[in-house]
Design a protein around this motif. Structure first.
Motif, PDB file in Angstrom:
ATOM      1  N   ASP A   1      -1.056  -9.476  -3.506  1.00  0.00           N
ATOM      2  CA  ASP A   1      -0.807 -10.652  -4.267  1.00  0.00           C
ATOM      3  C   ASP A   1      -1.697 -11.762  -3.938  1.00  0.00           C
TER       4      ASP A   1
ATOM      5  N   TRP B   1       2.433  -8.330  -6.986  1.00  0.00           N
ATOM      6  CA  TRP B   1       2.535  -6.846  -6.563  1.00  0.00           C
ATOM      7  C   TRP B   1       3.375  -5.658  -7.200  1.00  0.00           C
TER       8      TRP B   1
ATOM      9  N   VAL C   1      -2.520  -3.019  -3.586  1.00  0.00           N
ATOM     10  CA  VAL C   1      -1.919  -3.769  -4.401  1.00  0.00           C
ATOM     11  C   VAL C   1      -1.636  -5.308  -3.754  1.00  0.00           C
TER      12      VAL C   1
ATOM     13  N   ALA D   1      -3.167   3.726  -3.116  1.00  0.00           N
ATOM     14  CA  ALA D   1      -2.920   2.337  -3.855  1.00  0.00           C
ATOM     15  C   ALA D   1      -2.848   1.121  -3.119  1.00  0.00           C
TER      16      ALA D   1
ATOM     17  N   MET E   1       1.785   2.494  -8.608  1.00  0.00           N
ATOM     18  CA  MET E   1       1.570   2.810  -7.326  1.00  0.00           C
ATOM     19  C   MET E   1       2.000   4.033  -6.928  1.00  0.00           C
TER      20      MET E   1
ATOM     21  N   ILE F   1      -7.390  -0.274  -6.377  1.00  0.00           N
ATOM     22  CA  ILE F   1      -6.917  -1.667  -6.076  1.00  0.00           C
ATOM     23  C   ILE F   1      -6.409  -2.015  -7.640  1.00  0.00           C
ATOM     24  N   PHE F   2      -5.087  -2.591  -7.466  1.00  0.00           N
ATOM     25  CA  PHE F   2      -4.486  -3.144  -8.690  1.00  0.00           C
ATOM     26  C   PHE F   2      -4.449  -4.448  -8.897  1.00  0.00           C
TER      27      PHE F   2
ATOM     28  N   TRP G   1       3.354  -3.555 -10.513  1.00  0.00           N
ATOM     29  CA  TRP G   1       2.740  -2.156 -10.400  1.00  0.00           C
ATOM     30  C   TRP G   1       3.480  -1.203  -9.854  1.00  0.00           C
TER      31      TRP G   1
ATOM     32  N   THR H   1     -10.714 -10.409  -3.031  1.00  0.00           N
ATOM     33  CA  THR H   1     -10.555  -8.933  -3.685  1.00  0.00           C
ATOM     34  C   THR H   1     -11.755  -8.223  -2.929  1.00  0.00           C
TER      35      THR H   1
ATOM     36  N   HIS I   1      -2.952  -8.211 -10.384  1.00  0.00           N
ATOM     37  CA  HIS I   1      -1.806  -8.386 -11.482  1.00  0.00           C
ATOM     38  C   HIS I   1      -2.332  -9.653 -12.282  1.00  0.00           C
TER      39      HIS I   1
ATOM     40  N   GLU J   1       0.803  -1.234   0.029  1.00  0.00           N
ATOM     41  CA  GLU J   1       0.078   0.006   0.049  1.00  0.00           C
ATOM     42  C   GLU J   1       0.784   1.290  -0.083  1.00  0.00           C
TER      43      GLU J   1
END
Length: 317
Positions: free
Chosen positions: A60, A39, A58, A56, A46, A30-31, A42, A85, A33, A20
């Motif tokens: 795993d 992670w 992110v 951000a 980020m 939220i990213f 990004w 998520t 992958h 984060e």
């Protein structure tokens, strides 16, 4: 990179790693992958979104990077990633989020949006357009197509097992950076598509590779091979539970690299360029990056960051 915080969040019985950066009071992004990413893929985005006043987040996925490996990786479903998520956002008390996905991470994001439309401010997808469950862009491809090979239990394990983890990641990065669809001949495996002397793409450093290598050393490839590759036949579970009207209503930006091998999959370019995709994603804008590969966000970070920030700022309330 030093300002990125690394937390572990317990959701659905597993400790998931979440990187984060940015203020907790800022609009959340939220990213999600793809593969072979974690992670760290990004990293450029980020920092850019945090500097522009966003937060951000992110993760795993389970079984990837620093997150726990499920007890039975072979039973992991695509839908587990969608539920994780949602659980991460609930845990962080985030009621509205921008979703940015790359490759199959886009499908996780789109599916999350179908089930939680009220929680999604807007979506950015890199390299993968929304397709309704059951559509098969790769059905027409030969047996040596990498997804066909990796779907077969044990095959990729034997192929990857000839090399150390770092070399496997390096080879996949090289293969997926090309514009040709990765297809092996009958008498070769996917790893054989790379000559050992081939250098890394110019935008991916040895230091970057070392980070990936360490993380895959920890997680192995069992869950990543399960999701996305070995669950391709079970996407149907999503359609059984999904809302009747399979429309992603959130404003969506699709960023496609013109040199992305995914663009060459049967019917894909036509589906996107003709606007047929808008049947399912009516508020879609598509931007093409001329020299962009499958890893357009790592290859051209400044350009992609600018596109993302313009879009987020347009849809920030």
């Amino acid at each position: 990179m030093d300002q990125i915080k690394h937390n572990f969040i317990e959701v659905n019985g597993l400790n998931l790693h979440v990187a984060e950066i940015g203020s907790e009071s800022s609009p959340a992004v939220i990213f999600l992958h793809g593969f072979p990413e974690i992670w760290y893929t990004w990293r450029h985005q980020m920092i850019a979104v945090a500097n522009a006043g966003f937060r951000a987040i992110v993760p795993d996925y389970r079984g990837y990077g620093l997150s726990d490996i499920p007890e039975e990786p072979e039973k992991t479903s695509f839908f587990d990633f969608v539920k994780d998520t949602a659980s991460i956002l609930d845990y962080l008390n985030i009621s509205k989020v921008f979703v940015i996905g790359k490759d199959f991470g886009s499908m996780v994001g789109y599916t999350f949006a179908l089930f939680n439309p009220q929680k999604v401010a807007a979506i950015v997808s890199l390299g993968v357009a929304f397709r309704p469950p059951g559509s098969r862009a790769h059905q027409a491809l030969p047996e040596g197509y990498y997804i066909n090979r990796w779907k077969e239990p044990g095959r990729a394990e034997a192929d990857f097992g000839r090399f150390d983890v770092k070399t496997v990641v390096k080879n996949i990065y090289i293969i997926f950076s090309r514009s040709e669809i990765p297809i092996a001949n009958e008498n070769q495996e996917i790893m054989d598509l790379v000559d050992p002397s081939t250098p890394l793409p110019s935008w991916f450093t040895e230091d970057d590779l070392a980070v990936y290598g360490d993380l895959y050393q920890k997680s192995g490839f069992q869950t990543p091979l399960q999701v996305p590759y070995r669950i391709l036949n079970s996407k149907v579970e999503v359609s059984k539970q999904a809302p009747k009207d399979l429309k992603v209503e959130a404003p969506t930006l699709l960023i496609m690299g013109e040199k992305d091998f995914v663009f060459g999959l049967p019917g894909t370019a036509e589906y996107i360029r003709s606007g047929e995709v808008k049947k399912y994603v009516p508020n879609l804008e598509t931007i093409y990056i001329a020299e962009g590969s499958h890893f357009v966000h790592e290859q051209f970070p400044d350009q992609v960051n600018q596109l993302i920030l313009n879009f987020l700022n347009c849809h920030k309330h």
